[in-house]
Design a protein around this motif. Structure first.
Motif, PDB file in Angstrom:
ATOM      1  N   GLY A 116       0.792  -1.226   0.000  1.00 20.14           N
ATOM      2  CA  GLY A 116       0.000   0.000   0.000  1.00 20.14           C
ATOM      3  C   GLY A 116       0.821   1.271   0.000  1.00 20.14           C
ATOM      4  N   GLY A 117       2.114   1.169   0.260  1.00 19.44           N
ATOM      5  CA  GLY A 117       2.967   2.362   0.299  1.00 19.44           C
ATOM      6  C   GLY A 117       4.089   2.254  -0.703  1.00 19.44           C
ATOM      7  N   GLU A 118       5.210   2.903  -0.382  1.00 15.97           N
ATOM      8  CA  GLU A 118       6.368   2.848  -1.255  1.00 15.97           C
ATOM      9  C   GLU A 118       7.108   1.538  -1.045  1.00 15.97           C
ATOM     10  OE1 GLU A 118       8.350   7.028  -2.018  1.00 15.97           O
ATOM     11  OE2 GLU A 118       8.068   6.733   0.128  1.00 15.97           O
ATOM     12  N   TYR A 119       7.642   0.983  -2.127  1.00 12.60           N
ATOM     13  CA  TYR A 119       8.488  -0.189  -1.990  1.00 12.60           C
ATOM     14  C   TYR A 119       9.805   0.244  -1.350  1.00 12.60           C
ATOM     15  CZ  TYR A 119       5.391  -2.939  -4.984  1.00 12.60           C
ATOM     16  OH  TYR A 119       4.314  -3.620  -5.492  1.00 12.60           O
ATOM     17  N   GLY A 120      10.428  -0.717  -0.667  1.00 10.79           N
ATOM     18  CA  GLY A 120      11.646  -0.400   0.078  1.00 10.79           C
ATOM     19  C   GLY A 120      11.380  -0.621   1.552  1.00 10.79           C
ATOM     20  N   THR A 121      12.205  -1.398   2.196  1.00 13.99           N
ATOM     21  CA  THR A 121      11.940  -1.809   3.565  1.00 13.99           C
ATOM     22  C   THR A 121      12.114  -0.675   4.568  1.00 13.99           C
ATOM     23  OG1 THR A 121      14.238  -2.472   3.916  1.00 13.99           O
ATOM     24  CG2 THR A 121      12.756  -4.131   2.995  1.00 13.99           C
ATOM     25  N   THR A 122      11.513  -0.846   5.751  1.00 12.07           N
ATOM     26  CA  THR A 122      11.701   0.111   6.845  1.00 12.07           C
ATOM     27  C   THR A 122      13.188   0.263   7.164  1.00 12.07           C
ATOM     28  OG1 THR A 122       9.542  -0.366   7.818  1.00 12.07           O
ATOM     29  CG2 THR A 122      11.218   0.552   9.287  1.00 12.07           C
ATOM     30  N   CYS A 123      13.906  -0.866   7.165  1.00 14.43           N
ATOM     31  CA  CYS A 123      15.341  -0.839   7.471  1.00 14.43           C
ATOM     32  C   CYS A 123      16.086   0.084   6.516  1.00 14.43           C
ATOM     33  CB  CYS A 123      15.907  -2.248   7.394  1.00 14.43           C
ATOM     34  SG  CYS A 123      17.707  -2.313   7.500  1.00 14.43           S
ATOM     35  N   ALA A 124      15.805  -0.050   5.231  1.00 19.37           N
ATOM     36  CA  ALA A 124      16.551   0.724   4.238  1.00 19.37           C
ATOM     37  C   ALA A 124      16.122   2.182   4.207  1.00 19.37           C
ATOM     38  CB  ALA A 124      16.382   0.100   2.855  1.00 19.37           C
ATOM     39  N   ARG A 125      14.836   2.458   4.358  1.00 15.40           N
ATOM     40  CA  ARG A 125      14.320   3.824   4.207  1.00 15.40           C
ATOM     41  C   ARG A 125      14.480   4.672   5.460  1.00 15.40           C
ATOM     42  NH1 ARG A 125      11.807   5.336  -0.205  1.00 15.40           N
ATOM     43  NH2 ARG A 125      10.997   3.789  -1.683  1.00 15.40           N
ATOM     44  N   VAL A 126      14.018   4.162   6.608  1.00 15.17           N
ATOM     45  CA  VAL A 126      13.944   5.016   7.802  1.00 15.17           C
ATOM     46  C   VAL A 126      14.463   4.332   9.064  1.00 15.17           C
ATOM     47  CG1 VAL A 126      12.012   6.376   6.919  1.00 15.17           C
ATOM     48  CG2 VAL A 126      11.539   4.290   8.205  1.00 15.17           C
ATOM     49  N   GLY A 127      15.114   3.181   8.904  1.00 18.31           N
ATOM     50  CA  GLY A 127      15.524   2.434  10.086  1.00 18.31           C
ATOM     51  C   GLY A 127      17.011   2.206  10.184  1.00 18.31           C
ATOM     52  N   CYS A 128      17.400   0.943  10.098  1.00 14.99           N
ATOM     53  CA  CYS A 128      18.776   0.536  10.372  1.00 14.99           C
ATOM     54  C   CYS A 128      19.819   1.345   9.600  1.00 14.99           C
ATOM     55  CB  CYS A 128      18.969  -0.943  10.026  1.00 14.99           C
ATOM     56  SG  CYS A 128      17.608  -2.029  10.458  1.00 14.99           S
ATOM     57  N   MET A 129      19.652   1.418   8.293  1.00 17.43           N
ATOM     58  CA  MET A 129      20.732   1.961   7.469  1.00 17.43           C
ATOM     59  C   MET A 129      20.892   3.483   7.564  1.00 17.43           C
ATOM     60  SD  MET A 129      21.757  -0.903   6.858  1.00 17.43           S
ATOM     61  CE  MET A 129      23.255  -0.425   6.014  1.00 17.43           C
ATOM     62  N   PRO A 130      19.836   4.290   7.405  1.00 16.47           N
ATOM     63  CA  PRO A 130      20.057   5.732   7.558  1.00 16.47           C
ATOM     64  C   PRO A 130      20.504   6.128   8.962  1.00 16.47           C
ATOM     65  CG  PRO A 130      17.715   5.251   7.306  1.00 16.47           C
ATOM     66  CD  PRO A 130      18.458   3.995   6.979  1.00 16.47           C
ATOM     67  N   SER A 131      20.025   5.409   9.976  1.00 18.41           N
ATOM     68  CA  SER A 131      20.469   5.746  11.331  1.00 18.41           C
ATOM     69  C   SER A 131      21.949   5.448  11.501  1.00 18.41           C
ATOM     70  CB  SER A 131      19.643   4.980  12.374  1.00 18.41           C
ATOM     71  OG  SER A 131      19.877   3.588  12.308  1.00 18.41           O
ATOM     72  N   LYS A 132      22.441   4.364  10.910  1.00 19.98           N
ATOM     73  CA  LYS A 132      23.867   4.043  11.016  1.00 19.98           C
ATOM     74  C   LYS A 132      24.717   5.026  10.215  1.00 19.98           C
ATOM     75  CE  LYS A 132      22.447   0.894  13.582  1.00 19.98           C
ATOM     76  NZ  LYS A 132      21.059   1.401  13.516  1.00 19.98           N
ATOM     77  N   LEU A 133      24.158   5.561   9.132  1.00 18.40           N
ATOM     78  CA  LEU A 133      24.874   6.600   8.383  1.00 18.40           C
ATOM     79  C   LEU A 133      25.043   7.855   9.230  1.00 18.40           C
ATOM     80  CD1 LEU A 133      23.127   6.073   4.952  1.00 18.40           C
ATOM     81  CD2 LEU A 133      25.596   5.918   5.341  1.00 18.40           C
ATOM     82  N   LEU A 134      24.006   8.231   9.971  1.00 19.34           N
ATOM     83  CA  LEU A 134      24.098   9.393  10.860  1.00 19.34           C
ATOM     84  C   LEU A 134      25.092   9.115  11.976  1.00 19.34           C
ATOM     85  CD1 LEU A 134      22.665  12.216  11.133  1.00 19.34           C
ATOM     86  CD2 LEU A 134      21.290  11.149  12.938  1.00 19.34           C
ATOM     87  N   ILE A 135      25.044   7.906  12.529  1.00 21.02           N
ATOM     88  CA  ILE A 135      25.944   7.528  13.610  1.00 21.02           C
ATOM     89  C   ILE A 135      27.393   7.523  13.131  1.00 21.02           C
ATOM     90  CG2 ILE A 135      26.643   5.586  15.076  1.00 21.02           C
ATOM     91  CD1 ILE A 135      23.604   4.920  15.309  1.00 21.02           C
ATOM     92  N   ALA A 136      27.629   7.054  11.903  1.00 22.25           N
ATOM     93  CA  ALA A 136      28.991   7.020  11.372  1.00 22.25           C
ATOM     94  C   ALA A 136      29.570   8.429  11.247  1.00 22.25           C
ATOM     95  CB  ALA A 136      29.010   6.320  10.013  1.00 22.25           C
ATOM     96  N   ALA A 137      28.750   9.374  10.789  1.00 23.56           N
ATOM     97  CA  ALA A 137      29.206  10.765  10.696  1.00 23.56           C
ATOM     98  C   ALA A 137      29.503  11.320  12.081  1.00 23.56           C
ATOM     99  CB  ALA A 137      28.147  11.609   9.990  1.00 23.56           C
ATOM    100  N   ALA A 138      28.627  11.013  13.034  1.00 24.92           N
ATOM    101  CA  ALA A 138      28.815  11.496  14.403  1.00 24.92           C
ATOM    102  C   ALA A 138      30.083  10.923  15.026  1.00 24.92           C
ATOM    103  CB  ALA A 138      27.598  11.125  15.249  1.00 24.92           C
ATOM    104  N   GLU A 139      30.352   9.657  14.742  1.00 23.59           N
ATOM    105  CA  GLU A 139      31.553   9.022  15.281  1.00 23.59           C
ATOM    106  C   GLU A 139      32.812   9.671  14.721  1.00 23.59           C
ATOM    107  OE1 GLU A 139      32.311   4.934  14.093  1.00 23.59           O
ATOM    108  OE2 GLU A 139      33.043   4.493  16.119  1.00 23.59           O
ATOM    109  N   ALA A 140      32.787  10.027  13.430  1.00 25.41           N
ATOM    110  CA  ALA A 140      33.944  10.693  12.817  1.00 25.41           C
ATOM    111  C   ALA A 140      34.217  12.029  13.496  1.00 25.41           C
ATOM    112  CB  ALA A 140      33.699  10.890  11.323  1.00 25.41           C
ATOM    113  N   ALA A 141      33.147  12.803  13.753  1.00 32.55           N
ATOM    114  CA  ALA A 141      33.309  14.093  14.423  1.00 32.55           C
ATOM    115  C   ALA A 141      33.836  13.908  15.844  1.00 32.55           C
ATOM    116  CB  ALA A 141      31.976  14.842  14.440  1.00 32.55           C
ATOM    117  N   HIS A 142      33.284  12.908  16.542  1.00 33.88           N
ATOM    118  CA  HIS A 142      33.695  12.659  17.924  1.00 33.88           C
ATOM    119  C   HIS A 142      35.159  12.240  18.002  1.00 33.88           C
ATOM    120  CE1 HIS A 142      33.427  11.392  22.099  1.00 33.88           C
ATOM    121  NE2 HIS A 142      33.943  10.225  21.748  1.00 33.88           N
ATOM    122  N   LEU A 143      35.586  11.346  17.111  1.00 34.38           N
ATOM    123  CA  LEU A 143      36.976  10.879  17.134  1.00 34.38           C
ATOM    124  C   LEU A 143      37.945  12.018  16.838  1.00 34.38           C
ATOM    125  CD1 LEU A 143      36.621   7.421  15.337  1.00 34.38           C
ATOM    126  CD2 LEU A 143      37.065   7.844  17.771  1.00 34.38           C
TER     127      LEU A 143
END
Length: 488
Positions: free
Chosen positions: A36-63
């Motif tokens: 009924g909505g857009e194809y593409g899993t919750t993980c890929a669109r708004v869950g696991c993967m985009p959150s880890k991308l944000l975390i990776a950027a944050a970790e680079a700044a912190h280090l």
């Protein structure tokens, strides 16, 4: 309305739905996937993967900022919020693209677009364009963010994790409500990227932890970096132009503050997408939350008269274990059983494993301290061992020597039962422990495994040694524990 008659109809094309489709197709060519909505899993669109991308950027700044502790001088660390979000979206879209590419392997005639609704136990109306009659049906509709009504006053300043990943730039400030997995991961990442932050909770819960000692250690550690109050007293939330005002009692004092934030991020949980399916027409037994009752080993729902149903439910829609690997497993089990119905097979369920990608990381293996204590505590069968990362060699070398682990075993048998971990890179140790638990190893057998030096896993060995020392072994202990039984 055009009619389609199929053997199996799957509602939802996320992780569980796709897994169910592949399993069901082994039994029949007459399988349709309804989305009924857009194809593409919750993980890929708004869950696991985009959150880890944000975390990776944050970790680079912190280090970069923390490099001085190693004698490395890094000056003028600047976070370009627009660039951070641009990369996040680009890589996120790449992950979504991979999912969409995999969708192309499903024949177009087997995919139907539109919201499905039960007309009767075997019939689905899809939008206003198709009616599908199916021998068996799988509900794999996922979940969506939910929040208390009191947040509605924030108006356009109210966001969820779904909204965060559509930002073009980073805000100046965010009030995060909900110190669970989503709130902690996004909250710490935003803080490390320069966003002013406060995290508020209710009732004292923190991430996945149930062991008070581990939870308290994590709370103290996080509070050294950013403000978090797991049991906050929030008196008022107000919308004020392009901001939201939060009035709260400061943690550890009786002082009341009103603070202005660009956004209120609601990380207060998710609700299963079953309320729009017309389940009242499906004849299913529902729990108090309106979710179909089901067997976790077959994923088969039950009818209102308590007879087994031809309907199955998998993934976040059943609200049991909202994790990608569980959704994938449940989809496979549901698809297989829907295909062989009325014959059923109990699918193998792996031991519980959860990981939170904060820093230090959080992880739980097994049922957790509270459940184990409830199950075994009546006869004192639960043994506990612990180890701190504060003086662990490799952690000290890395300047990441914070955290605590608690490990659980059974008196008598010496069997390893689970763990709650808070420390550097415990995602890897959690996997080792999950594998050990899956294999039903004893603590002694785990200690007999090879241990390299110097590695963080030596901290795990210390915890296992402490657990082993607290174990009471022998047939008399075993017999006494067996006599007590669960819940005694």
């Amino acid at each position: 309305m055009p009619q389609r008659e199929v053997d199996i109809a799957i509602i939802g094309a996320g992780t569980a739905g796709l897994s169910a489709w592949h399993a069901a197709r082994k039994h029949s060519d007459r399988v349709v996937l309804i989305e009924g909505g857009e194809y593409g899993t919750t993980c890929a669109r708004v869950g696991c993967m985009p959150s880890k991308l944000l975390i990776a950027a944050a970790e680079a700044a912190h280090l970069a900022r923390d490099a001085g502790g190693f004698g490395i001088k890094v000056s003028g660390v600047e976070v370009d919020g627009a660039a951070v979000m641009a990369r996040l979206k680009q890589e996120r879209d790449g992950f979504v693209g991979q999912v969409l590419k995999s969708m192309q392997r499903i024949p177009e005639q087997d995919r139907i677009t539109g919201h499905a609704r039960f007309e009767d136990p075997h019939t689905l109306a899809v939008g206003d364009h198709t009616r599908v009659t199916a021998h068996t049906i799988i509900i794999a509709t996922g979940s969506r963010p939910t929040w208390p009504d009191m947040f509605d006053v924030a108006g356009d300043r109210l966001v969820t994790n779904d909204d965060v990943f559509e930002w073009d730039n980073l805000p100046r400030s965010v009030a995060v409500f909900g110190p669970g997995v989503v709130g902690l991961e996004l909250g710490q990442a935003l803080h490390r990227l320069g966003v002013r932050l406060r995290v508020f909770g209710v009732g004292g819960a923190l991430g996945p932890f149930k062991d008070v000692a581990v939870r308290d250690n994590a709370e103290a550690t996080f509070n050294e970096e950013f403000y978090i109050d797991p049991d906050a007293k929030v008196e008022r939330i107000e919308h004020d132009g392009d901001a939201v005002l939060v009035t709260f009692v400061e943690r550890g004092s009786e002082r009341t503050f009103t603070e202005r934030f660009d956004y209120l991020l609601a990380a207060t949980g998710r609700r299963p997408n079953v309320d729009r399916l017309g389940l009242e027409n499906a004849g299913l037994a529902l729990d108090d939350e309106g979710v179909p009752r089901f067997n976790r080993f077959t994923l088969q729902c039950r009818n209102a008269d308590d007879d087994p149903s031809h309907v199955f439910i998998a993934g976040d829609a059943n609200q049991e274990l909202p994790l990608l690997h569980e959704a994938n497993s449940e989809g496979r089990i549901a698809g297989d059983n829907a295909g062989r119905f009325p014959e059923l097979r109990a699918g193998r369920r792996n031991v519980p494993l959860a990981i939170v990608f904060t820093e230090p990381q959080m992880a739980t293996v097994g049922d957790g301290y509270a459940e184990l204590e409830k199950h075994l505590g009546g006869c004192d069968c639960l043994a506990v061992g612990e180890a701190s990362f504060e003086d662990q060699g490799r952690a000290v070398v890395m300047r990441q020597n914070r955290g605590l682990m608690r490990l659980y075993g059974e008196h008598g048998s010496g069997q390893f039962l689970g763990a709650e971990l808070f420390g550097p890179r415990v995602e890897h140790m959690a996997h080792l422990l999950a594998w050990a638990l899956e294999q039903k190893l004893t603590v002694g057998q785990m200690l007999a495994m090879p241990w390299y030096h110097p590695v963080l896993e030596e901290g795990l060995r210390s915890g296992l040694r402490d657990l082993n020392a607290s174990l009471q072994l022998g047939p008399a202990i075993t017999e006494r524990c067996m006599e007590c039984g669960p819940g005694d």
